[in-house]
Design an enzyme around this catalytic site. Structure first.
Site, PDB file in Angstrom:
ATOM      1  N   SER A 177       0.819  -1.218   0.000  1.00  0.00           N
ATOM      2  CA  SER A 177       0.000   0.000   0.000  1.00  0.00           C
ATOM      3  C   SER A 177       0.852   1.266   0.000  1.00  0.00           C
ATOM      4  CB  SER A 177      -0.920   0.006   1.224  1.00  0.00           C
ATOM      5  OG  SER A 177      -1.547   1.271   1.339  1.00  0.00           O
ATOM      6  N   SER A 200      -0.597   4.126   0.777  1.00  0.00           N
ATOM      7  CA  SER A 200      -1.321   5.084   1.620  1.00  0.00           C
ATOM      8  C   SER A 200      -0.489   5.635   2.785  1.00  0.00           C
ATOM      9  CB  SER A 200      -2.620   4.452   2.130  1.00  0.00           C
ATOM     10  OG  SER A 200      -3.468   4.176   1.035  1.00  0.00           O
ATOM     11  N   THR A 237      -9.012  -1.202   3.001  1.00  0.00           N
ATOM     12  CA  THR A 237      -8.829  -1.620   1.615  1.00  0.00           C
ATOM     13  C   THR A 237      -9.113  -3.106   1.474  1.00  0.00           C
ATOM     14  OG1 THR A 237      -7.405  -1.436  -0.336  1.00  0.00           O
ATOM     15  CG2 THR A 237      -6.307  -1.911   1.746  1.00  0.00           C
ATOM     16  N   LYS A 281     -13.452  -4.202   2.814  1.00  0.00           N
ATOM     17  CA  LYS A 281     -14.399  -3.074   2.731  1.00  0.00           C
ATOM     18  C   LYS A 281     -15.827  -3.458   3.108  1.00  0.00           C
ATOM     19  CE  LYS A 281     -11.806  -0.522  -0.818  1.00  0.00           C
ATOM     20  NZ  LYS A 281     -11.916   0.295  -2.040  1.00  0.00           N
ATOM     21  N   ASP A 285     -14.450   6.402  -2.302  1.00  0.00           N
ATOM     22  CA  ASP A 285     -13.991   6.017  -3.648  1.00  0.00           C
ATOM     23  C   ASP A 285     -14.784   6.755  -4.728  1.00  0.00           C
ATOM     24  OD1 ASP A 285     -11.919   4.205  -2.999  1.00  0.00           O
ATOM     25  OD2 ASP A 285     -13.362   2.593  -2.641  1.00  0.00           O
ATOM     26  N   GLY A 287     -19.019  -2.143 -16.321  1.00  0.00           N
ATOM     27  CA  GLY A 287     -18.716  -2.970 -15.162  1.00  0.00           C
ATOM     28  C   GLY A 287     -19.812  -2.820 -14.116  1.00  0.00           C
ATOM     29  N   GLY A 303     -19.012  -4.353 -10.702  1.00  0.00           N
ATOM     30  CA  GLY A 303     -18.365  -4.788  -9.458  1.00  0.00           C
ATOM     31  C   GLY A 303     -18.182  -3.631  -8.487  1.00  0.00           C
ATOM     32  N   ALA A 345     -15.843  -1.256  -7.917  1.00  0.00           N
ATOM     33  CA  ALA A 345     -15.508   0.091  -8.391  1.00  0.00           C
ATOM     34  C   ALA A 345     -16.697   0.703  -9.115  1.00  0.00           C
ATOM     35  CB  ALA A 345     -14.290   0.026  -9.308  1.00  0.00           C
ATOM     36  N   GLY A 391      -7.122   6.589 -13.620  1.00  0.00           N
ATOM     37  CA  GLY A 391      -7.551   5.970 -12.369  1.00  0.00           C
ATOM     38  C   GLY A 391      -6.797   6.517 -11.171  1.00  0.00           C
TER      39      GLY A 391
END
Lengths: 285, 285
Positions: B21, B23, B68, B72, B108, B132, B134, B136, B252
């Protein structure tokens, strides 16, 4: 400090309050000095919540903890194993997380023993007097009786029940001849007459009692080494008197640092960078 | 970074694995840039342990968390309150600890909306196609339908049940005319013919499928703005094709940064230092 990234290991301290603690600055400076990927943070944990907080650090994968006032006893119930010395002392100030298994230690007494040894005042084989029977006295008396047993160990205190229990626990180690007695002018004078090491572990001399000392200066002799567990103020009245009397003196600061050195090594497997850590404390006190 | 002391506030991320990560570096750089007394650490939390880990950060007094993959959804069960948008999306990626009360958010979708707006591609009033259905896609479609509703929103996907559910959830917001259809060559061609904003939210183009794109270049027109939720590789095949076709492109990376900006503001109450955070990501990707 190394940049903190997703691989940085986390250590911390539980206390309440905790905002005054120097431990984050001390340990972070040490991690930085050795370039180790660790960071140390402080958590103000409410009394009664320590076991849940320990469950938390286990799930979060912390590497280790310092435990400070008032959580040292409560924390015993939240670890999987308690080292033998800590078990006898009755509290822990250190946790190591070995892959989800929490191990509890007490590094306070060992910190004092190491500091005494480095100052050339090894308790081993000496005639030692411990003043006090509370938490600091227990850590010091139990640890020296196991790790560096004096020939004679005299414990003087004012709380009879606490004193009896400490003396019994120390006597059970079987390596020193243990005396214990109510602390009075007479018992103090008598005990100090043959002492070569004096370990003061009462709160006398600590804020808000700074300026006071349990030991009349007339009882101090140059052949004595005198240690004061109090480290705030840094140089107590007792330390000033002892220095004046020509005694070797060991400041409480050294015990505080000593316990941190032990913790650092338990968490990282590396020797603590003592000078770096000492410098942080000296800059703050 | 400010020296970490006993007053430093702690934020962190839960993931599994978490070692990759970015972050911690992004948020720590941001705290440092604004001189804020915060530190951000990573925790590799085992699946099934997220609720206990959340209980842990509550007791330890963390200020906030990023959540993450794969945690989630599981994290929803461990917070006290979930923001309405996150509830509809069905997962949280952000936790704010307000004095022991854990609030869950999903930043997000808002990260994507903010990035689109900044690029001059506001979904509001547009003809938007989402590819999509899913995680995202849900975050993006639900959030834009609430925060920046397109005039028409067409969702194309391959998992019929997932697609139906997402379309129903978005339709329920009542602000956009929602179409949804199985993703085929024909449905794609038809949907793109009238689109001015295309939001690609499938894994096509992501490692290990880099080099592939869901959209034949012939369907791209210069009047389109094209966003790709994939940020590794940073510039996907779709982004290359869209640029070539004269489309406005939104990487992205901008959604990833956008969600971090929102988190930073939720924890600190301050606007995120965007350039600092962007620089960290760009140096790493």
């Amino acid at each position: 400090m190394l940049p903190i990234n997703a691989k940085t290991q986390v250590c911390g301290i539980f206390g309440h309050p905790v905002g005054h603690s120097l431990s984050p600055e001390i340990h972070n400076a040490a991690f930085q000095a050795l370039g180790l990927p660790y960071v140390y943070v402080a958590h103000d944990v409410q009394p009664g919540c320590v076991v849940r907080a320990l469950e938390g650090i286990r799930v979060l994968g912390y590497r280790g903890l310092s435990i400070t006032i008032p959580h040292k006893v409560e924390a015993m119930a939240g670890v999987d194993e308690v080292d033998a010395t800590a078990r006898i002392i009755g509290c822990i100030n250190t946790v190591v997380n070995e892959n989800g298994r929490l191990l509890g230690y007490n590094s306070d007494g060992l910190g004092a023993v190491n500091a005494l040894r480095e100052a050339g005042a090894d308790p081993c084989g000496s005639h030692t007097v411990v003043l006090g029977s509370g938490g600091a006295a227990r850590a010091v008396a139990v640890t020296i009786s196991r790790e560096a047993p004096p020939e004679t160990l005299t414990i003087l205190g004012i709380d009879a029940a606490e004193l009896d229990r400490l003396a019994a626990d120390v006597r059970r180690q079987g390596k020193s001849t243990v005396h214990h007695e109510q602390l009075t002018d007479t018992s103090l004078q008598c005990a100090l007459a043959s002492a070569d090491l004096v370990l003061h572990c009462s709160p006398i001399g600590m804020h808000p009692q700074e300026g006071r000392s349990l030991i009349p200066p007339a009882l101090l002799r140059p052949t004595m080494a005198v240690f004061d567990a109090v480290y705030n103020p840094r140089r107590t009245r007792l330390m000033q008197d002892a220095e004046q009397a020509g005694c070797k003196t060991i400041l409480g600061l050294e015990m505080f640092l000593g316990q941190a050195f032990v913790q650092f090594q338990l968490w990282t497997g590396q020797s603590a960078p003592r000078d770096v850590m000492r410098k942080v404390v000296e800059a703050k006190l």
